[in-house]
Design an enzyme around this catalytic site. Structure first.
Site, PDB file in Angstrom:
ATOM      1  N   LYS A   9       0.835  -1.201   0.000  1.00 15.78           N
ATOM      2  CA  LYS A   9       0.000   0.000   0.000  1.00 15.78           C
ATOM      3  C   LYS A   9       0.877   1.261   0.000  1.00 15.78           C
ATOM      4  O   LYS A   9       2.089   1.182   0.219  1.00 15.78           O
ATOM      5  CB  LYS A   9      -0.932  -0.052   1.220  1.00 15.78           C
ATOM      6  CG  LYS A   9      -1.893  -1.254   1.182  1.00 15.78           C
ATOM      7  CD  LYS A   9      -2.834  -1.278   2.383  1.00 15.78           C
ATOM      8  CE  LYS A   9      -3.825  -2.442   2.287  1.00 15.78           C
ATOM      9  NZ  LYS A   9      -4.815  -2.429   3.390  1.00 15.78           N
ATOM     10  N   TYR A  49     -12.404  -2.767  -3.558  1.00 15.96           N
ATOM     11  CA  TYR A  49     -12.960  -2.864  -2.204  1.00 15.96           C
ATOM     12  C   TYR A  49     -14.489  -2.820  -2.202  1.00 15.96           C
ATOM     13  O   TYR A  49     -15.082  -2.437  -1.188  1.00 15.96           O
ATOM     14  CB  TYR A  49     -12.399  -1.739  -1.322  1.00 15.96           C
ATOM     15  CG  TYR A  49     -10.988  -1.987  -0.811  1.00 15.96           C
ATOM     16  CD1 TYR A  49     -10.674  -3.131  -0.068  1.00 15.96           C
ATOM     17  CD2 TYR A  49      -9.968  -1.067  -1.039  1.00 15.96           C
ATOM     18  CE1 TYR A  49      -9.386  -3.351   0.415  1.00 15.96           C
ATOM     19  CE2 TYR A  49      -8.677  -1.282  -0.556  1.00 15.96           C
ATOM     20  CZ  TYR A  49      -8.402  -2.427   0.171  1.00 15.96           C
ATOM     21  OH  TYR A  49      -7.128  -2.644   0.658  1.00 15.96           O
ATOM     22  N   ARG A  85      -1.603 -14.626   3.716  1.00 15.42           N
ATOM     23  CA  ARG A  85      -2.385 -13.951   4.771  1.00 15.42           C
ATOM     24  C   ARG A  85      -1.765 -14.196   6.146  1.00 15.42           C
ATOM     25  O   ARG A  85      -1.716 -13.306   6.984  1.00 15.42           O
ATOM     26  CB  ARG A  85      -3.841 -14.447   4.753  1.00 15.42           C
ATOM     27  CG  ARG A  85      -4.620 -14.079   3.502  1.00 15.42           C
ATOM     28  CD  ARG A  85      -5.195 -12.678   3.549  1.00 15.42           C
ATOM     29  NE  ARG A  85      -6.206 -12.500   4.562  1.00 15.42           N
ATOM     30  CZ  ARG A  85      -6.996 -11.425   4.637  1.00 15.42           C
ATOM     31  NH1 ARG A  85      -6.898 -10.447   3.729  1.00 15.42           N
ATOM     32  NH2 ARG A  85      -7.880 -11.316   5.593  1.00 15.42           N
ATOM     33  N   ASN A 112      -2.013  -0.156   7.166  1.00 11.55           N
ATOM     34  CA  ASN A 112      -1.492  -1.499   7.465  1.00 11.55           C
ATOM     35  C   ASN A 112      -0.651  -2.133   6.352  1.00 11.55           C
ATOM     36  O   ASN A 112      -0.552  -3.342   6.247  1.00 11.55           O
ATOM     37  CB  ASN A 112      -2.628  -2.412   7.950  1.00 11.55           C
ATOM     38  CG  ASN A 112      -3.719  -2.609   6.929  1.00 11.55           C
ATOM     39  OD1 ASN A 112      -3.645  -2.063   5.823  1.00 11.55           O
ATOM     40  ND2 ASN A 112      -4.729  -3.387   7.265  1.00 11.55           N
ATOM     41  N   HIS A 115      -1.856  -5.386   1.263  1.00 10.83           N
ATOM     42  CA  HIS A 115      -3.125  -6.052   0.985  1.00 10.83           C
ATOM     43  C   HIS A 115      -2.851  -7.460   0.494  1.00 10.83           C
ATOM     44  O   HIS A 115      -1.893  -7.684  -0.247  1.00 10.83           O
ATOM     45  CB  HIS A 115      -3.914  -5.321  -0.110  1.00 10.83           C
ATOM     46  CG  HIS A 115      -4.982  -6.199  -0.719  1.00 10.83           C
ATOM     47  ND1 HIS A 115      -6.196  -6.403  -0.114  1.00 10.83           N
ATOM     48  CD2 HIS A 115      -4.976  -6.984  -1.825  1.00 10.83           C
ATOM     49  CE1 HIS A 115      -6.904  -7.265  -0.851  1.00 10.83           C
ATOM     50  NE2 HIS A 115      -6.186  -7.628  -1.888  1.00 10.83           N
ATOM     51  N   GLU A 126      -9.425 -10.344  -8.115  1.00  5.63           N
ATOM     52  CA  GLU A 126      -8.493  -9.217  -7.973  1.00  5.63           C
ATOM     53  C   GLU A 126      -7.378  -9.273  -9.017  1.00  5.63           C
ATOM     54  O   GLU A 126      -6.977  -8.232  -9.552  1.00  5.63           O
ATOM     55  CB  GLU A 126      -7.921  -9.203  -6.547  1.00  5.63           C
ATOM     56  CG  GLU A 126      -9.004  -8.844  -5.522  1.00  5.63           C
ATOM     57  CD  GLU A 126      -8.598  -9.067  -4.073  1.00  5.63           C
ATOM     58  OE1 GLU A 126      -7.422  -9.416  -3.816  1.00  5.63           O
ATOM     59  OE2 GLU A 126      -9.461  -8.887  -3.182  1.00  5.63           O
TER      60      GLU A 126
HETATM   61  P1  GTP Z   1      -6.862  -6.063   2.893  1.00  2.00           P
HETATM   62  O1  GTP Z   1      -5.815  -7.100   2.671  1.00  2.00           O
HETATM   63  O2  GTP Z   1      -6.357  -4.660   2.701  1.00  2.00           O
HETATM   64  O3  GTP Z   1      -8.120  -6.347   2.123  1.00  2.00           O
HETATM   65  O4  GTP Z   1      -7.184  -6.156   4.440  1.00  2.00           O
HETATM   66  P2  GTP Z   1      -8.022  -7.279   5.182  1.00  2.00           P
HETATM   67  O5  GTP Z   1      -8.539  -8.292   4.219  1.00  2.00           O
HETATM   68  O6  GTP Z   1      -7.169  -7.756   6.301  1.00  2.00           O
HETATM   69  O7  GTP Z   1      -9.223  -6.423   5.769  1.00  2.00           O
HETATM   70  P3  GTP Z   1     -10.593  -5.988   5.056  1.00  2.00           P
HETATM   71  O8  GTP Z   1     -10.650  -6.503   3.662  1.00  2.00           O
HETATM   72  O9  GTP Z   1     -11.697  -6.288   5.983  1.00  2.00           O
HETATM   73  O10 GTP Z   1     -10.414  -4.409   5.031  1.00  2.00           O
HETATM   74  C1  GTP Z   1      -9.696  -3.798   3.986  1.00  2.00           C
HETATM   75  C2  GTP Z   1      -8.879  -2.660   4.552  1.00  2.00           C
HETATM   76  O11 GTP Z   1      -9.753  -1.692   5.092  1.00  2.00           O
HETATM   77  C3  GTP Z   1      -7.967  -3.044   5.711  1.00  2.00           C
HETATM   78  O12 GTP Z   1      -6.724  -3.550   5.311  1.00  2.00           O
HETATM   79  C4  GTP Z   1      -7.812  -1.725   6.421  1.00  2.00           C
HETATM   80  O13 GTP Z   1      -6.799  -0.935   5.797  1.00  2.00           O
HETATM   81  C5  GTP Z   1      -9.165  -1.090   6.210  1.00  2.00           C
HETATM   82  N1  GTP Z   1     -10.009  -1.351   7.382  1.00  2.00           N
HETATM   83  C6  GTP Z   1     -10.588  -2.507   7.739  1.00  2.00           C
HETATM   84  N2  GTP Z   1     -11.284  -2.383   8.864  1.00  2.00           N
HETATM   85  C7  GTP Z   1     -11.152  -1.083   9.229  1.00  2.00           C
HETATM   86  C8  GTP Z   1     -11.652  -0.314  10.303  1.00  2.00           C
HETATM   87  O14 GTP Z   1     -12.372  -0.795  11.183  1.00  2.00           O
HETATM   88  N3  GTP Z   1     -11.316   1.002  10.331  1.00  2.00           N
HETATM   89  C9  GTP Z   1     -10.520   1.554   9.378  1.00  2.00           C
HETATM   90  N4  GTP Z   1     -10.238   2.859   9.460  1.00  2.00           N
HETATM   91  N5  GTP Z   1     -10.032   0.862   8.345  1.00  2.00           N
HETATM   92  C10 GTP Z   1     -10.335  -0.438   8.270  1.00  2.00           C
HETATM   93 MG    MG Z   2      -9.575  -7.782   2.474  1.00  7.84          MG
END
Ligand code: GTP
Ligand code: MG
Length: 149
Positions: A9, A49, A85, A112, A115, A126
């Protein structure tokens, strides 16, 4: 052979973690089959997303992800979706163990650094969204017989 979509990212790029992250996946034994640096458009990120479109942080997430370059990658290997992951850690860095990418390199869920696709179905969707077919490189690595029986 299984493939997953990973992206470093904008915060990972700004914080010079590109080499470190790629190094971990390489050393593990996974094979890089596509990679490009790009400034992702909001349209692409909204689609990427799409499952999160009703979440309160969706707008901020798309803005953050388009705020600088990302390194989009496809990695291949046995159980690579699940294992990548595991190597990344949990969504929230506070829940990520030391030794994982998020556990070692970040503190904030909305910064974080990486992705990774969360299932084989997501990976297929994706990869098709981020790459054209001819950007995926088929190649043999001479080390393959030392990584797989
Ligand atoms: P990705 O690998 O980025 O898809 O992350 P993930 O699969 O571990 O999490 P998810 O797909 O649920 O969420 C995508 C992204 O949204 C996360 O990596 C975070 O950067 C952001 N995100 C998720 N949950 C939160 C939240 O509660 N608050 C905020 N501010 N950002 C969030
Ligand atoms: Mg995700």
């Amino acid at each position: 052979n299984e493939r997953t979509f990973l992206a470093i990212k904008p915060d990972g790029c700004q914080r010079r973690l590109v080499g470190e992250i790629i190094k971990r996946l390489e050393r593990k034994g996974f094979k890089l089959v596509a990679m490009k640096m790009m400034h992702a458009s909001e349209a692409l990120l909204k689609e990427h997303y799409i499952a999160l479109r009703d979440r309160p942080f969706y707008g901020r997430l798309v803005k953050y992800m388009s705020s600088g370059p990302v390194i989009a990658m496809v990695w291949q290997g046995l159980d690579v979706v699940k294992t990548a992951r595991l190597m990344m850690g949990e969504t929230n860095p506070a829940d990520s163990l030391p030794g994982t990418i998020r556990g070692d390199f970040c503190v904030d869920v909305s910064r974080n650094v990486i992705h990774g696709s969360d299932s084989r179905e997501s990976a297929q969707r994706e990869i098709a969204l981020w790459f054209k077919d001819d950007e995926l490189i088929c190649w043999d690595q001479s080390t393959e017989s030392w990584i797989y029986e």
